[in-house]
Design a protein around this motif. Sequence first.
Motif, PDB file in Angstrom:
ATOM      1  N   ASN A  75     103.758 -30.871  20.361  1.00 23.19           N
ATOM      2  CA  ASN A  75     104.418 -32.115  19.963  1.00 23.19           C
ATOM      3  C   ASN A  75     104.315 -33.179  21.869  1.00 23.19           C
ATOM      4  OD1 ASN A  75     104.418 -31.842  17.498  1.00 23.19           O
ATOM      5  ND2 ASN A  75     106.366 -30.779  18.137  1.00 23.19           N
ATOM      6  N   PHE A  77     102.222 -34.140  23.544  1.00 24.34           N
ATOM      7  CA  PHE A  77     101.555 -34.710  23.852  1.00 24.34           C
ATOM      8  C   PHE A  77     101.481 -36.305  22.891  1.00 24.34           C
ATOM      9  CE2 PHE A  77      98.684 -30.705  24.481  1.00 24.34           C
ATOM     10  CZ  PHE A  77      98.417 -31.670  25.877  1.00 24.34           C
ATOM     11  N   PHE A  78     102.403 -35.644  22.223  1.00 26.61           N
ATOM     12  CA  PHE A  78     102.766 -37.278  21.101  1.00 26.61           C
ATOM     13  C   PHE A  78     104.390 -37.517  20.634  1.00 26.61           C
ATOM     14  CE2 PHE A  78     101.234 -39.792  17.364  1.00 26.61           C
ATOM     15  CZ  PHE A  78     100.168 -40.565  18.327  1.00 26.61           C
ATOM     16  N   ASN A  80     106.694 -39.817  19.085  1.00 27.70           N
ATOM     17  CA  ASN A  80     106.696 -41.400  19.358  1.00 27.70           C
ATOM     18  C   ASN A  80     108.348 -41.412  18.731  1.00 27.70           C
ATOM     19  OD1 ASN A  80     105.086 -42.974  19.323  1.00 27.70           O
ATOM     20  ND2 ASN A  80     104.407 -42.915  16.456  1.00 27.70           N
ATOM     21  N   ASP A  84     105.649 -48.468  16.776  1.00 30.01           N
ATOM     22  CA  ASP A  84     105.405 -49.451  17.507  1.00 30.01           C
ATOM     23  C   ASP A  84     105.777 -50.893  16.830  1.00 30.01           C
ATOM     24  OD1 ASP A  84     104.701 -47.340  18.920  1.00 30.01           O
ATOM     25  OD2 ASP A  84     102.363 -47.645  18.549  1.00 30.01           O
ATOM     26  N   VAL A  92      99.137 -54.533  19.570  1.00 32.70           N
ATOM     27  CA  VAL A  92     101.050 -54.013  20.296  1.00 32.70           C
ATOM     28  C   VAL A  92     102.344 -54.583  21.206  1.00 32.70           C
ATOM     29  CG1 VAL A  92     101.685 -51.819  20.946  1.00 32.70           C
ATOM     30  CG2 VAL A  92      99.638 -51.968  19.663  1.00 32.70           C
ATOM     31  N   THR A  95     105.292 -49.998  22.328  1.00 31.55           N
ATOM     32  CA  THR A  95     104.967 -49.001  21.883  1.00 31.55           C
ATOM     33  C   THR A  95     106.013 -48.521  22.613  1.00 31.55           C
ATOM     34  OG1 THR A  95     103.373 -47.666  21.622  1.00 31.55           O
ATOM     35  CG2 THR A  95     103.042 -49.163  23.268  1.00 31.55           C
ATOM     36  N   ASN A  96     105.407 -46.890  22.759  1.00 32.26           N
ATOM     37  CA  ASN A  96     105.745 -46.016  23.444  1.00 32.26           C
ATOM     38  C   ASN A  96     105.269 -45.092  24.333  1.00 32.26           C
ATOM     39  OD1 ASN A  96     108.799 -45.483  21.629  1.00 32.26           O
ATOM     40  ND2 ASN A  96     107.473 -44.989  20.178  1.00 32.26           N
ATOM     41  N   VAL A  97     105.818 -44.359  24.982  1.00 33.57           N
ATOM     42  CA  VAL A  97     105.476 -43.530  26.510  1.00 33.57           C
ATOM     43  C   VAL A  97     106.157 -42.876  27.217  1.00 33.57           C
ATOM     44  CG1 VAL A  97     103.280 -45.039  27.148  1.00 33.57           C
ATOM     45  CG2 VAL A  97     105.368 -45.456  28.171  1.00 33.57           C
ATOM     46  N   VAL A 174     107.304 -49.520  26.424  1.00 36.94           N
ATOM     47  CA  VAL A 174     106.410 -50.375  26.777  1.00 36.94           C
ATOM     48  C   VAL A 174     106.188 -51.155  26.662  1.00 36.94           C
ATOM     49  CG1 VAL A 174     105.589 -49.430  28.824  1.00 36.94           C
ATOM     50  CG2 VAL A 174     104.446 -48.855  26.413  1.00 36.94           C
ATOM     51  N   PRO A 176     103.171 -54.196  26.299  1.00 36.64           N
ATOM     52  CA  PRO A 176     102.511 -54.898  27.041  1.00 36.64           C
ATOM     53  C   PRO A 176     101.847 -56.246  27.192  1.00 36.64           C
ATOM     54  CG  PRO A 176     101.581 -52.936  25.078  1.00 36.64           C
ATOM     55  CD  PRO A 176     102.965 -53.644  25.115  1.00 36.64           C
ATOM     56  N   GLN A 177     102.722 -56.850  26.619  1.00 41.11           N
ATOM     57  CA  GLN A 177     102.372 -58.371  26.705  1.00 41.11           C
ATOM     58  C   GLN A 177     103.646 -59.065  27.745  1.00 41.11           C
ATOM     59  OE1 GLN A 177      99.681 -59.565  24.670  1.00 41.11           O
ATOM     60  NE2 GLN A 177      98.817 -58.395  24.027  1.00 41.11           N
ATOM     61  N   LEU A 180     106.106 -62.622  27.588  1.00 42.20           N
ATOM     62  CA  LEU A 180     105.612 -63.639  26.479  1.00 42.20           C
ATOM     63  C   LEU A 180     106.783 -63.392  25.219  1.00 42.20           C
ATOM     64  CD1 LEU A 180     103.101 -64.791  26.467  1.00 42.20           C
ATOM     65  CD2 LEU A 180     101.801 -63.119  24.579  1.00 42.20           C
ATOM     66  N   VAL A 222     100.383 -64.020  19.000  1.00 45.71           N
ATOM     67  CA  VAL A 222      99.765 -63.313  20.850  1.00 45.71           C
ATOM     68  C   VAL A 222      99.367 -64.605  20.917  1.00 45.71           C
ATOM     69  CG1 VAL A 222      98.741 -62.131  22.334  1.00 45.71           C
ATOM     70  CG2 VAL A 222     100.353 -60.648  20.623  1.00 45.71           C
TER      71      VAL A 222
ATOM     72  N   ARG B  82      95.906 -33.354  18.310  1.00 48.10           N
ATOM     73  CA  ARG B  82      97.071 -34.575  18.968  1.00 48.10           C
ATOM     74  C   ARG B  82      96.320 -34.442  20.659  1.00 48.10           C
ATOM     75  NH1 ARG B  82     101.428 -33.334  16.506  1.00 48.10           N
ATOM     76  NH2 ARG B  82     102.016 -31.900  14.825  1.00 48.10           N
ATOM     77  N   PHE B  86      96.292 -39.041  21.417  1.00 46.11           N
ATOM     78  CA  PHE B  86      97.289 -39.406  22.537  1.00 46.11           C
ATOM     79  C   PHE B  86      96.887 -40.396  23.738  1.00 46.11           C
ATOM     80  CE2 PHE B  86      98.668 -38.247  26.982  1.00 46.11           C
ATOM     81  CZ  PHE B  86      99.824 -38.562  26.880  1.00 46.11           C
ATOM     82  N   LYS B  89      95.849 -43.302  21.887  1.00 44.44           N
ATOM     83  CA  LYS B  89      96.607 -44.068  22.316  1.00 44.44           C
ATOM     84  C   LYS B  89      97.169 -44.709  23.279  1.00 44.44           C
ATOM     85  CE  LYS B  89     101.594 -44.417  21.152  1.00 44.44           C
ATOM     86  NZ  LYS B  89     102.835 -44.602  21.505  1.00 44.44           N
ATOM     87  N   GLN B  90      96.670 -44.082  24.402  1.00 48.46           N
ATOM     88  CA  GLN B  90      96.693 -44.584  25.574  1.00 48.46           C
ATOM     89  C   GLN B  90      95.439 -45.868  25.937  1.00 48.46           C
ATOM     90  OE1 GLN B  90      99.076 -43.619  28.858  1.00 48.46           O
ATOM     91  NE2 GLN B  90      99.718 -42.451  26.815  1.00 48.46           N
ATOM     92  N   LEU B  93      96.482 -48.613  24.543  1.00 49.99           N
ATOM     93  CA  LEU B  93      97.316 -49.868  24.674  1.00 49.99           C
ATOM     94  C   LEU B  93      96.636 -49.985  26.189  1.00 49.99           C
ATOM     95  CD1 LEU B  93     100.330 -49.938  25.445  1.00 49.99           C
ATOM     96  CD2 LEU B  93     100.909 -47.957  26.916  1.00 49.99           C
ATOM     97  N   ASN B  96      94.894 -52.800  25.299  1.00 50.42           N
ATOM     98  CA  ASN B  96      95.902 -54.283  24.489  1.00 50.42           C
ATOM     99  C   ASN B  96      96.266 -54.700  25.806  1.00 50.42           C
ATOM    100  OD1 ASN B  96      96.590 -54.704  21.980  1.00 50.42           O
ATOM    101  ND2 ASN B  96      96.754 -52.674  21.871  1.00 50.42           N
ATOM    102  N   VAL B  97      96.679 -53.651  26.885  1.00 53.75           N
ATOM    103  CA  VAL B  97      96.896 -54.941  28.157  1.00 53.75           C
ATOM    104  C   VAL B  97      95.406 -55.893  28.696  1.00 53.75           C
ATOM    105  CG1 VAL B  97      98.107 -53.908  31.100  1.00 53.75           C
ATOM    106  CG2 VAL B  97      98.786 -53.114  29.238  1.00 53.75           C
ATOM    107  N   SER B 100      95.228 -59.003  27.174  1.00 54.24           N
ATOM    108  CA  SER B 100      96.399 -59.448  26.610  1.00 54.24           C
ATOM    109  C   SER B 100      95.651 -61.147  26.925  1.00 54.24           C
ATOM    110  CB  SER B 100      97.097 -59.526  27.399  1.00 54.24           C
ATOM    111  OG  SER B 100      97.064 -59.133  29.065  1.00 54.24           O
ATOM    112  N   PRO B 101      96.359 -62.132  26.058  1.00 53.62           N
ATOM    113  CA  PRO B 101      95.741 -63.430  26.329  1.00 53.62           C
ATOM    114  C   PRO B 101      96.041 -64.159  27.603  1.00 53.62           C
ATOM    115  CG  PRO B 101      97.253 -63.338  24.744  1.00 53.62           C
ATOM    116  CD  PRO B 101      97.048 -62.008  25.256  1.00 53.62           C
ATOM    117  N   GLU B 102      97.137 -62.805  28.554  1.00 54.36           N
ATOM    118  CA  GLU B 102      97.674 -63.585  30.076  1.00 54.36           C
ATOM    119  C   GLU B 102      96.843 -63.537  30.825  1.00 54.36           C
ATOM    120  OE1 GLU B 102     101.535 -62.084  31.043  1.00 54.36           O
ATOM    121  OE2 GLU B 102     101.749 -63.034  32.833  1.00 54.36           O
TER     122      GLU B 102
END
Lengths: 576, 241
Positions: A75, A77-78, A80, A84, A92, A95-97, A174, A176-177, A180, A222, B82, B86, B89-90, B93, B96-97, B100-102
């Motif tokens: 767990n 590794f993930f 959550n 999200d 996105v 989300t969680n980190v 976190v 990402p936008q 915004l 977005v 997993r 993971f 997911k990274q 992310l 997405n960063v 991002s339009p910005e």
Amino acid sequence: MKKNKKTIKKKSFYFEDYTEQELTNNNKGFKIIRVSPNRVTFLFFIFISLILIFSLKITYLSLSSNKDLYNKKNNKFFSNHRRDILDRNGTVLATNVDLYDIGIRPKLLSNKDKKNLLIKLGLSFPKLDLIEIKKKLMKDDFFWIGRRFTPKEKDQFWLMGNKAFVFDLKPSRVYPQKNLFSHILGQTDDSNTGISGVEKFFDKELSVEEKLIDPLKLTLDVNLQHLIREELINAKIHFKNIGSAAILMDVRNGEILSLVSLPDYDLNKRILLNDSVYTNKITLGVYELGSVFKTFTIAAGLENNLINTNTIFENLENRLTCDKYTISEHDKLPSSLTTEQILVRSSNIGAVRIAQKIGVEKYKSFLNSLELFNRISFDLDEIGTPLLFKWGKCKLATSSYGHGITTTPLQLAKAYAILSNGGYKINPYILKKKKSKEEGQQIISKETSIKINSMLRKVVSLEEGTANFADIEGYDVAGKTGTAVKYSSQAKLNTFVSIFPSKNPKYVLVVMLDEPKPAPNFVYEFLPSEKFPNGYKYKGEKRNTSGWNTVVVAGKIIEKIGPILAINDLQASKKY
Amino acid sequence: MINNDKWINSLPNSNKHLEKNTNEVNFDKWTNSVPKKNNTTSFKKYTFVTVILISGLLFVSALKNQTRNLQKEINKLETNIRKIQFDLKQANLDHNVITSPENISLLAKEYLNINFETYKKSQIKMFNYKPEDLSVSQVGKKQKIIEQKSKKFSKNVRKHLAKKVEQKKREIKKLQELYSNPEQIPNEMKTEVAKKIKQKKIELKSIYNKPGEILTLERVRNWGVVQVVKVFLGIPVVPGR
């Protein structure tokens, strides 16, 4: 005799031998141990129950399909802990980190180690406040170097190989936008519990364990949000406003596509936001919005069959007094105006005359039916409540053109959506629903709605209208300007509500600039007209009404977001 | 002291003989009731039980071992899954960063020199739009419609076109002026142009005087190959001028 005893102890089979032994023992002075049968039963019961419990547990473990029993290690590794948040296109938003708080136990370090550590920290993390760390190191008490370090940064600390470091894993949110959606998404605290915005309002839904894999989808977009925000930031360069806001909503169902309030902040940097400039101007800010209320006055008149679009109001004064209030026109206007012209030219006196025709009760009930005075129910906790006031003749007069009457821009957008969508009630929302289109209660007739749309179109399309700059080719924009003066500072609060396309309204866009200044250096581009077939450029405008700033900004926004919306509609339509 | 005999004799006489008979245990009777030891059968039994027990133990341990190995493998695979999840997911992310339009607009401002223009509504057409057949009889009608539409062009478009036309006109005028006064043209350019004209003249003369020399077999063959290649690629055979 001794031999005989031994044989008895070992081999005796006969009861008599034992009785004999018992007697001999008794003779020697030994006590006879008498074990109660109840005690034996009790012990037997305990052992049997233990065996039963263990066998049941073993059976359960062997039959259990709960994989978590075996995979607890995995767990890491993930983790959550919160769902999200996505926008309507699946981008996105939150989300969680796993982040780390890193601390130091100085007691475990000698003075030489401390010096070495400071050098290493300085080399690896030049942004750290080394002077502060040095002070704390000398005090010998435990302290945190910093919070929310990334796993990479944590590894850098770890590779220093210092036993004094303490690592505390913290699942964090976190965004990402970044800035915004700062006013919509809100934030979470250290324990990952929502404290504002969507994070707070949908806190339970976001932390339901069964749904952790399914993200929470919002109606926001977005790309639209970015384009609108960018235009509002550009507006600040030209009009020097202290803040601004915009909302884009689907008039057919109340779906909010974009909600921007400036200034905003980076959600990833936790800062204290005590300054009122950071309020969500769309949902929480309660403002006097000016002439945008004239549309409601005329709609109330039309709905009550007291006026028509062609009804002429003659001998309109240029100035009017009611008790302490002086009502005047913003510009020189003709003394006779039709209802349509009153809206197109934004005549204050004309609006007062219409309101007087309607009367306090009817006007009040009409505004109430649009829910302009109640606290609106919305998917956020940060909701403003319009200020209450006592209705009277003068209040009726001033409120007819939007002065002395307050509401939130969100409620304004909702009211305009009702007026333009054919008259049925909608409720704004940001949580994506499966069934997005549901027709609500009819508030005004379809005929009134059509008439209002056509009049609002003329505000933008006619040369004498106050919103020419928003006449963007192809989008059939309709709208109404509003210029209000703040009581406290005499500064202005300019608003423009636009609806497009006016023939079959789909979107309502409210743009608001807080305390804009005249922009003499801004180059206004006039569209081709009869006088100027090639259009012309103009610089040096000193007026500061909505038509000279918010309308320009709204026009630019529509020009940019229009193609996206048009394509989205095309994709949503059956023809696609 | 108590005289035992005296006390015993005081008891009434009993039929001791009878009592003896009744209480006497018949040893033979008891001994016969015990089953005789059969050494051979018990040995077999114990061996059988021991073999079963040992083989059972071995079987269970083997099975357990195998299960443990399988479980280990499953755990490993699940850990890998997993890990991949993971990483995914990274990566998601990061994506997405980065997208991002910005970020994109910042990068565009930094690296692109293009001024983007927004689409006009009129430029967005339905994908399932089917143009009608322009048959000969309809050409006239279509021409009329196009003419009517061109009248309806927005003022902006017309303004833009007018600007372009004016710009072209200016350019043409400049060229005309330049070529009307050959004295103003620099000498280098003049010599180059004169050389080219001479060369062309010579070429033309040679074509008219000796056409046979130009139409050599090799040239014809090359020309033919080029035409075949053109046909194959779908390029018009006759030069498109």
